[in-house]
Design an enzyme around this catalytic site. Sequence first.
Site, PDB file in Angstrom:
ATOM      1  N   ARG A 104     103.289  10.781 -34.673  1.00 10.28           N
ATOM      2  CA  ARG A 104     104.097  11.624 -33.795  1.00 10.28           C
ATOM      3  C   ARG A 104     103.407  11.755 -32.432  1.00 10.28           C
ATOM      4  O   ARG A 104     102.169  11.792 -32.352  1.00 10.28           O
ATOM      5  CB  ARG A 104     104.209  12.995 -34.447  1.00 10.28           C
ATOM      6  CG  ARG A 104     105.015  14.031 -33.694  1.00 10.28           C
ATOM      7  CD  ARG A 104     106.461  13.767 -33.755  1.00 10.28           C
ATOM      8  NE  ARG A 104     107.269  14.957 -33.487  1.00 10.28           N
ATOM      9  CZ  ARG A 104     108.565  14.893 -33.183  1.00 10.28           C
ATOM     10  NH1 ARG A 104     109.192  13.726 -33.120  1.00 10.28           N
ATOM     11  NH2 ARG A 104     109.249  15.988 -32.969  1.00 10.28           N
ATOM     12  N   THR A 380     117.045   8.830 -32.612  1.00 11.07           N
ATOM     13  CA  THR A 380     115.946   8.436 -33.467  1.00 11.07           C
ATOM     14  C   THR A 380     116.442   7.211 -34.206  1.00 11.07           C
ATOM     15  O   THR A 380     117.605   6.890 -34.143  1.00 11.07           O
ATOM     16  CB  THR A 380     115.647   9.632 -34.383  1.00 11.07           C
ATOM     17  OG1 THR A 380     115.269  10.714 -33.553  1.00 11.07           O
ATOM     18  CG2 THR A 380     114.597   9.370 -35.421  1.00 11.07           C
ATOM     19  N   ASN A 400     113.208  10.532 -29.095  1.00  8.72           N
ATOM     20  CA  ASN A 400     113.953  11.794 -29.106  1.00  8.72           C
ATOM     21  C   ASN A 400     115.391  11.524 -28.687  1.00  8.72           C
ATOM     22  O   ASN A 400     116.112  10.872 -29.416  1.00  8.72           O
ATOM     23  CB  ASN A 400     113.288  12.882 -28.259  1.00  8.72           C
ATOM     24  CG  ASN A 400     113.862  14.256 -28.601  1.00  8.72           C
ATOM     25  OD1 ASN A 400     114.362  14.445 -29.703  1.00  8.72           O
ATOM     26  ND2 ASN A 400     113.816  15.194 -27.682  1.00  8.72           N
ATOM     27  N   ASP A 422     111.161  18.725 -28.373  1.00  7.15           N
ATOM     28  CA  ASP A 422     111.147  19.157 -29.778  1.00  7.15           C
ATOM     29  C   ASP A 422     110.242  20.372 -29.986  1.00  7.15           C
ATOM     30  O   ASP A 422     110.237  20.978 -31.046  1.00  7.15           O
ATOM     31  CB  ASP A 422     110.729  18.007 -30.708  1.00  7.15           C
ATOM     32  CG  ASP A 422     111.945  17.184 -31.140  1.00  7.15           C
ATOM     33  OD1 ASP A 422     113.080  17.634 -30.932  1.00  7.15           O
ATOM     34  OD2 ASP A 422     111.748  16.085 -31.675  1.00  7.15           O
ATOM     35  N   SER A 451     109.300  18.191 -35.944  1.00  4.42           N
ATOM     36  CA  SER A 451     110.327  17.157 -36.070  1.00  4.42           C
ATOM     37  C   SER A 451     111.227  17.469 -37.260  1.00  4.42           C
ATOM     38  O   SER A 451     110.902  18.315 -38.100  1.00  4.42           O
ATOM     39  CB  SER A 451     109.628  15.814 -36.292  1.00  4.42           C
ATOM     40  OG  SER A 451     110.553  14.831 -36.652  1.00  4.42           O
ATOM     41  N   SER A 452     112.356  16.780 -37.311  1.00  5.99           N
ATOM     42  CA  SER A 452     113.212  16.850 -38.505  1.00  5.99           C
ATOM     43  C   SER A 452     113.212  15.520 -39.250  1.00  5.99           C
ATOM     44  O   SER A 452     113.967  15.344 -40.201  1.00  5.99           O
ATOM     45  CB  SER A 452     114.651  17.184 -38.112  1.00  5.99           C
ATOM     46  OG  SER A 452     114.713  18.423 -37.478  1.00  5.99           O
ATOM     47  N   GLY A 472     119.179  11.356 -36.081  1.00  6.66           N
ATOM     48  CA  GLY A 472     120.214  12.387 -35.952  1.00  6.66           C
ATOM     49  C   GLY A 472     119.670  13.767 -35.647  1.00  6.66           C
ATOM     50  O   GLY A 472     120.348  14.760 -35.900  1.00  6.66           O
TER      51      GLY A 472
HETATM   52  N1  GLY Z   1     113.261  14.012 -32.071  1.00  5.58           N
HETATM   53  C1  GLY Z   1     113.959  14.418 -33.231  1.00  5.58           C
HETATM   54  C2  GLY Z   1     113.063  14.857 -34.317  1.00  5.58           C
HETATM   55  O1  GLY Z   1     111.893  14.528 -34.319  1.00  5.58           O
HETATM   56  O2  GLY Z   1     113.484  15.576 -35.183  1.00  5.58           O
END
Ligand code: GLY
Length: 569
Positions: A104, A380, A400, A422, A451-452, A472
């Site tokens: 990341r 993403t 992102n 984020d 992040s997701s 997404g």
């Molecule tokens: N940039 C989207 C995520 O990391 O969730």
Amino acid sequence: MLRRFLVSLTLLVPLVAGAAPTPVEQDRFRFPSAVGRHGMVASPEVRASRAGIQVLKEGGNAVDAAVTMAFVLAVTLPRAGNIGGGGFMLIRDPQGKVYALDFRERAPAGSTRTMLQDGKGNRDADKATIGALSVGVPGTVAGMDLALKRFGRWDLKRTVAPARKIAETGFHVPPWLTAEVERVRPGLSRFPESKRIFFPSGFPLPTDSVWKQPELAATLSAIELRGPAGFYEGPVAAKIAKSIQVHGGVMTVQDLKSYKALWREPVRGTYRGYDIDSMPPPSSGGVHLIQALNVLEGFSMREDGLNSAINLHRIIETLRQCYADRSRWLGDPDFVKVPVEYLTSKEYASKIREQIPDRKARTSEQVAPAQVPGYESDQTTHLSVADEKGWAVSMTYTLNFSYGSGLVAEGTGVLLNDEMDDFSAAPGRPNGFGLLGGKANAIEPGKRPLSSMTPTIVQRDGQFVAAVGSPGGSTIITAVLQVILGLVDFDQNAQSAVCEARIHHQWYPDEVNYEQGFSPDTITLLKSWGQNMRRAESIGHCMLVRRLPNGDFEGGADPRRTGGTALGY
Ligand code: GLY
């Protein structure tokens, strides 16, 4: 060929034997999956998938294939494929152990908590998503190198070469690329280098023209020659830092030089006898995927039927709680203590389940983040690969938003991310995905933004079952969740699982996004129970590879966006 035919026939048996298929069988096999005997790849772009399958054919393992595909996507899928961004990779070894790699982006050392705010203390959407202040220190090159060093059969040089060749010789611009570039014109054309690359002669890259990227090829070549130092040090790093500073950012060559990808312990759970490994913080993906599965495990999902109103209601109310918890507790574990164990416990799940009313929506105001005992208080992209030796990779990486910050560092061809958005630029106020965040995710120098991303590996009794993930933004977790429910609860094949209609709820805004494909009666029923239903264009873009009990592979490429390709051999 014969084998492929036989595999397809086996999958279709329930449809052709005997009487007309039941509705359940139709759902399971509605879409044919890609099939293969020796391995399977699934990615959002055909050249990347072809490069990945070629690696497997030449004796590389799933890690070599995934890394090769990631570099190709940096050339062929500029909206999200990258070396100017970062992400997460899950790797399964042939013994069934799963490893989590965090590459990341990090906040530059000169970052401050308020750097993305306007004069009134609000998030400044422009600063947060476009240009130099929005750029986090990229992690992709370091991540790919670390994955190969530990688990690859190939080195960085060999995995970068296919991407470098495509950048040098060019590829035919597909129509979607022309259309996409036009859509993001306002952001890209703020920066002369980005404008020159994406709008030659003032128009977006023309469909069918051959697009060569010589500066990006040179950067890839520097990585081939010098390894990660070709990117994080020397002329490339100097040019990236200079471009960022010229446009008002704070990243320095020292930030680039000191970037490190990290191994983390995957977050683990179980769902109806399946073992689930997913990405731990600084992604929220794995924690909330497992939390949601724990809650749903206590409901009779299979008996109540795919896409029944009651099941959708349970999913919505579960997600409402998960995203409330996300806002309060999740952040970079190197900076804040994240109660992973509690949030992913079966005990907490049963408390959540008890509070979900039958056939009645709660408002998000009624749902607060957990009181954790002992605690004080898109764009993403994803690829999945599996090989016959038992290696599997599930990797999600990103810039992102689509085309990231819009800023291409001059002379490098590297399009940089806007991952700083984020973070919670102004805690308590939503980010670009409408997600609320708290102090745990405030900006701090060197910190990784929450992040997701939810790269996930599913196993049963020590055998590999599936690798899956999605882009997404905030909808990633829900998309992956629903694919797993399709596989486990509704026995869907790979392609049907990724094609199935999806819903999404994220606590705030208090609305349920739903795709086309649900029965209008079901939507009406959910509204009558008080759910605030809103039609959404599309949720997620899942790439799934799966191994069947007979050893064959199935692949599913989500058709929601163009280009998704699953290939087996
Ligand atoms: N940039 C989207 C995520 O990391 O969730």
